[in-house]
Scaffold this motif. Structure first.
Motif, PDB file in Angstrom:
ATOM      1  N   ALA A 129       7.067 120.299  60.063  1.00  0.00           N
ATOM      2  CA  ALA A 129       6.840 121.695  60.429  1.00  0.00           C
ATOM      3  C   ALA A 129       7.596 122.594  59.461  1.00  0.00           C
ATOM      4  O   ALA A 129       8.576 122.172  58.844  1.00  0.00           O
ATOM      5  N   VAL A 130       7.150 123.825  59.321  1.00  0.00           N
ATOM      6  CA  VAL A 130       7.832 124.778  58.446  1.00  0.00           C
ATOM      7  C   VAL A 130       9.180 125.147  59.064  1.00  0.00           C
ATOM      8  O   VAL A 130       9.232 125.660  60.181  1.00  0.00           O
ATOM      9  N   PRO A 131      10.299 124.892  58.380  1.00  0.00           N
ATOM     10  CA  PRO A 131      11.605 125.228  58.929  1.00  0.00           C
ATOM     11  C   PRO A 131      11.938 126.704  58.676  1.00  0.00           C
ATOM     12  O   PRO A 131      11.973 127.147  57.531  1.00  0.00           O
ATOM     13  N   VAL A 132      12.170 127.435  59.755  1.00  0.00           N
ATOM     14  CA  VAL A 132      12.573 128.846  59.679  1.00  0.00           C
ATOM     15  C   VAL A 132      14.003 128.941  60.189  1.00  0.00           C
ATOM     16  O   VAL A 132      14.303 128.508  61.303  1.00  0.00           O
ATOM     17  N   GLY A 133      14.900 129.490  59.375  1.00  0.00           N
ATOM     18  CA  GLY A 133      16.284 129.620  59.768  1.00  0.00           C
ATOM     19  C   GLY A 133      16.636 131.033  60.183  1.00  0.00           C
ATOM     20  O   GLY A 133      16.037 132.000  59.701  1.00  0.00           O
ATOM     21  N   VAL A 134      17.603 131.153  61.083  1.00  0.00           N
ATOM     22  CA  VAL A 134      18.187 132.444  61.436  1.00  0.00           C
ATOM     23  C   VAL A 134      19.702 132.307  61.374  1.00  0.00           C
ATOM     24  O   VAL A 134      20.260 131.272  61.755  1.00  0.00           O
ATOM     25  N   THR A 135      20.378 133.355  60.904  1.00  0.00           N
ATOM     26  CA  THR A 135      21.823 133.279  60.706  1.00  0.00           C
ATOM     27  C   THR A 135      22.592 133.835  61.904  1.00  0.00           C
ATOM     28  O   THR A 135      23.731 134.285  61.766  1.00  0.00           O
ATOM     29  N   THR A 136      21.982 133.793  63.075  1.00  0.00           N
ATOM     30  CA  THR A 136      22.641 134.257  64.301  1.00  0.00           C
ATOM     31  C   THR A 136      23.591 133.212  64.875  1.00  0.00           C
ATOM     32  O   THR A 136      24.329 133.509  65.823  1.00  0.00           O
ATOM     33  N   GLY A 137      23.566 132.004  64.340  1.00  0.00           N
ATOM     34  CA  GLY A 137      24.436 130.930  64.807  1.00  0.00           C
ATOM     35  C   GLY A 137      25.539 130.615  63.816  1.00  0.00           C
ATOM     36  O   GLY A 137      25.972 131.493  63.061  1.00  0.00           O
ATOM     37  N   PRO A 138      26.001 129.363  63.782  1.00  0.00           N
ATOM     38  CA  PRO A 138      27.164 129.014  62.967  1.00  0.00           C
ATOM     39  C   PRO A 138      26.886 128.766  61.496  1.00  0.00           C
ATOM     40  O   PRO A 138      27.829 128.621  60.711  1.00  0.00           O
TER      41      PRO A 138
END
Length: 213
Positions: free
Chosen positions: A166-175
């Motif tokens: 699957a296409v990996p989408v990251g968000v920087t709301t975590g660690p």
């Protein structure tokens, strides 16, 4: 625009929701009750790994792990659920998938019944919820439900997406930082899910991935 029938997966903690104040409190309460040096602040700042792994890292005796996990889950609803909020863009990201004719799947390492309490309390538009899967293990549920995109805040989420093709989408709301998520293989990284609907609307037409039967 994305194709009708698309399935998009999301992580829960620090992707869709922010449970950190309650997580600090529940881990500290467990530590005080059990007489163990459990660090709620550290735990809440590094959400993602399974609870048994976290407890081992804190030095909890192996023979007590199962009981501690059970007690944590018992304390959780009263302490954590009321203190948890949806992260910016969470509702809009889920709505964007539905507006595109798709379905939403939350795949989380959290205990399923407690994850469901969060979904209900915050009115998150989730079609399928799968709990107690971590890192590469998340690929099992992502493949089963035909997810072609998976969004999360942790390196383990990127690994899960890649394992599921699957296409990996990251968000920087975590660690994890933008650089860490990109290095792990994220195709795109956002500062929050507020950026997700616009990105999704620009994706090329694609059919739904066939779920595993």
């Amino acid at each position: 625009m994305v194709g009708v029938g698309i399935v998009v997966g999301f992580d829960l903690d620090m992707t869709l929701i922010d449970p950190r104040p309650g997580m600090v409190a529940v881990m500290n309460a467990l530590g005080a009750e059990a007489g163990l040096p459990l660090d709620g602040e550290h735990f809440a700042a590094n959400l993602g790994p399974p609870l048994d792994m976290v407890l081992r890292d804190f030095g909890a005796p192996e023979e007590r792990i199962t009981g501690l996990v059970d007690r944590f889950r018992q304390l959780y609803p009263e302490i954590v659920i009321p203190e948890t909020v949806a992260l910016p863009g969470a509702h809009e990201a889920l709505a964007a998938v539905h507006d595109a004719g798709g379905r939403t799947v939350v795949v989380t390492g959290k205990y399923g019944p407690n994850a469901a309490l969060h979904v209900k309390a915050l009115g998150l538009a989730v079609d399928v919820l799968v709990g107690e899967l971590w890192s590469d293990g998340k690929a099992v549920a992502l493949r089963e439900h035909g997810a072609s995109i998976y969004a999360g805040d942790h390196l383990g989420d990127v690994r899960g997406a890649l394992a599921a093709d699957a296409v990996p989408v990251g968000v920087t709301t975590g660690p994890c930082s933008r650089e860490e998520l990109l290095e792990a293989g994220a195709e795109v990284v956002f500062s929050s899910l507020e950026e997700f609907p616009g990105w999704l609307s620009r994706q090329p037409l694609s059919g739904a991935r066939e779920p595993v039967r």
